[in-house]
Write an enzyme that holds these catalytic residues in place. Structure first.
Site, PDB file in Angstrom:
ATOM      1  N   SER A 180       0.801  -1.209   0.000  1.00  0.00           N
ATOM      2  CA  SER A 180       0.000   0.000   0.000  1.00  0.00           C
ATOM      3  C   SER A 180       0.834   1.258   0.000  1.00  0.00           C
ATOM      4  O   SER A 180       2.013   1.246   0.309  1.00  0.00           O
ATOM      5  CB  SER A 180      -0.921   0.019   1.223  1.00  0.00           C
ATOM      6  OG  SER A 180      -0.155   0.125   2.403  1.00  0.00           O
ATOM      7  N   CYS A 181       0.200   2.317  -0.353  1.00  0.00           N
ATOM      8  CA  CYS A 181       0.599   3.715  -0.252  1.00  0.00           C
ATOM      9  C   CYS A 181      -0.603   4.495  -0.759  1.00  0.00           C
ATOM     10  O   CYS A 181      -1.390   3.974  -1.547  1.00  0.00           O
ATOM     11  CB  CYS A 181       1.830   4.050  -1.092  1.00  0.00           C
ATOM     12  SG  CYS A 181       3.424   3.786  -0.290  1.00  0.00           S
ATOM     13  N   ASP A 182      -0.746   5.709  -0.308  1.00  0.00           N
ATOM     14  CA  ASP A 182      -1.873   6.532  -0.750  1.00  0.00           C
ATOM     15  C   ASP A 182      -1.432   7.979  -0.882  1.00  0.00           C
ATOM     16  O   ASP A 182      -0.702   8.482  -0.029  1.00  0.00           O
ATOM     17  CB  ASP A 182      -3.027   6.450   0.244  1.00  0.00           C
ATOM     18  CG  ASP A 182      -3.603   5.053   0.348  1.00  0.00           C
ATOM     19  OD1 ASP A 182      -4.482   4.736  -0.455  1.00  0.00           O
ATOM     20  OD2 ASP A 182      -3.149   4.289   1.227  1.00  0.00           O
TER      21      ASP A 182
ATOM     22  N   GLU B 296       3.230   5.614  -6.150  1.00  0.00           N
ATOM     23  CA  GLU B 296       2.592   4.391  -5.683  1.00  0.00           C
ATOM     24  C   GLU B 296       3.053   3.222  -6.547  1.00  0.00           C
ATOM     25  O   GLU B 296       3.304   3.373  -7.742  1.00  0.00           O
ATOM     26  CB  GLU B 296       1.055   4.497  -5.814  1.00  0.00           C
ATOM     27  CG  GLU B 296       0.457   5.796  -5.339  1.00  0.00           C
ATOM     28  CD  GLU B 296       0.442   5.920  -3.842  1.00  0.00           C
ATOM     29  OE1 GLU B 296       0.540   4.876  -3.175  1.00  0.00           O
ATOM     30  OE2 GLU B 296       0.344   7.044  -3.328  1.00  0.00           O
TER      31      GLU B 296
END
Length: 337
Positions: free
Chosen positions: A7-9, A94
């Site tokens: 993940s990453c946002d 991302e």
């Protein structure tokens, strides 16, 4: 063995999504739990003709001048997960997987491209052209973590300045971009650009047609054409996190401030503030970019993992007009670095 990052946002709010006449940028960097992520400042510099820049794995020709940058970066690599420059540009990236194969060989990391875009771009669009040019010349690839187990991916980027934002999504050396001029937008570990393509690689559609992914006649939807038929589990899990981030932004549409963006990055139920097994949110960034260029840009960085923790350190950077940079990095106790 640490599990693969999943993940990453990245988030942005532009007026009228923001309460004030500010562009607000935010990102969480989710990395292996034991990896050190540092906040580092590099001043503007001039470079002699013929200079080369050593990136994480490869060398590329250096440019004559590089902008001052403040970066949140894994300590072992040259590139960065996110950062800002003295021109009022912010970039975050991302991980993503597409129908194009991921190159196992050493090339530019997506994090290298973040730093190169900041060092060489004086606007979000200029940084985008830097990244796409280098992507086409050198490609993207190489291990994205210190762990000896191979792990590589393609990249999406959110590039922001005082006036606009760009979503840049890549598939190998190919790319598509979408311009955002108002309201709120978030990206996660999946392709999000549909038919609203504002700019693209000149061979994007011909490659898709040659591969049989698009018939050349119907609507060209980048996400639909280039998303993998059997996406990895981490991309499927990202759908719920992306949806949660979108809902949080929409709840505050018209009233987004730095405080609101911080609260979104701290949100655990959505998974945006990550704490899962071998990895977690190791760094966070929120930037306030006033449309009024007489006002400085303000950048907030966590200096420790988990932005939901009251013990998280905070570093503040004020970037004034170009070439008038003031960097103030404060540790939790107020000590200057």
């Amino acid at each position: 063995m640490a599990e693969a990052p999943v993940s990453c946002d990245c988030f942005v709010s532009l007026p009228p999504g923001s309460r004030d006449d500010h562009v607000i940028f935010g990102k969480n960097s989710d990395r292996p739990r034991e990896e050190v992520q540092e906040v580092a400042h590099y001043p503007a510099a001039s470079h002699p003709p013929g200079s080369m820049q050593e990136c994480t794995y490869i060398q590329i020709p250096q440019v004559e001048h590089t902008h001052a940058v403040i970066l949140s970066k894994p300590a072992w690599m040259w590139g960065a997960e996110m950062g800002a420059n003295d021109q009022g540009v912010c970039i975050g990236n991302e991980a993503v997987w597409t129908r194009e194969p991921v190159s196992p060989g050493e090339a530019l990391l997506g994090m290298d491209l973040v730093r190169l875009g900041l060092e060489r771009g004086d606007s979000a669009w200029a940084a985008l052209t830097v990244i796409t040019s280098l992507l086409e010349q050198h490609g993207q690839g190489g291990p994205c973590r210190e762990d000896p187990e191979p792990f590589s991916y393609h990249n999406t980027f959110l590039l922001v300045d005082r006036n606009e934002a760009w979503v840049l999504e890549t598939a190998g050396r190919l790319w598509a971009a979408q311009k955002v001029t108002e309201g709120v937008k978030n990206i996660s570990n999946q392709l999000t650009i549909g038919a609203e393509v504002s700019a693209e690689h000149p061979e994007l559609r011909s490659v898709a047609q040659a591969q049989g992914w698009w018939d050349g006649e119907g609507e060209f939807n980048f996400s639909r054409v280039f998303s993998p038929e059997n996406p990895p589990a981490r991309m499927e899990l990202a759908k719920q996190r992306y949806k949660g981030g979108t809902e949080l932004l929409q709840q505050h549409d018209g009233s987004v401030t730095a405080e609101v963006m911080i609260s979104i990055l701290r949100d655990k139920p959505s998974g945006i503030c990550m704490d899962s097994g071998g990895f977690c949110t190791t760094g966070s960034m929120v930037s306030v970019l006033p449309r009024d260029t007489s006002l400085p840009c303000i950048h907030l960085f966590t200096a420790t993992p988990d932005p939901s923790s009251a013990e998280g350190g905070l570093s503040t950077v004020r970037c004034r007009r170009p070439c008038q940079e003031e960097a103030t990095l404060s540790e939790p106790g107020g000590q200057k670095t």
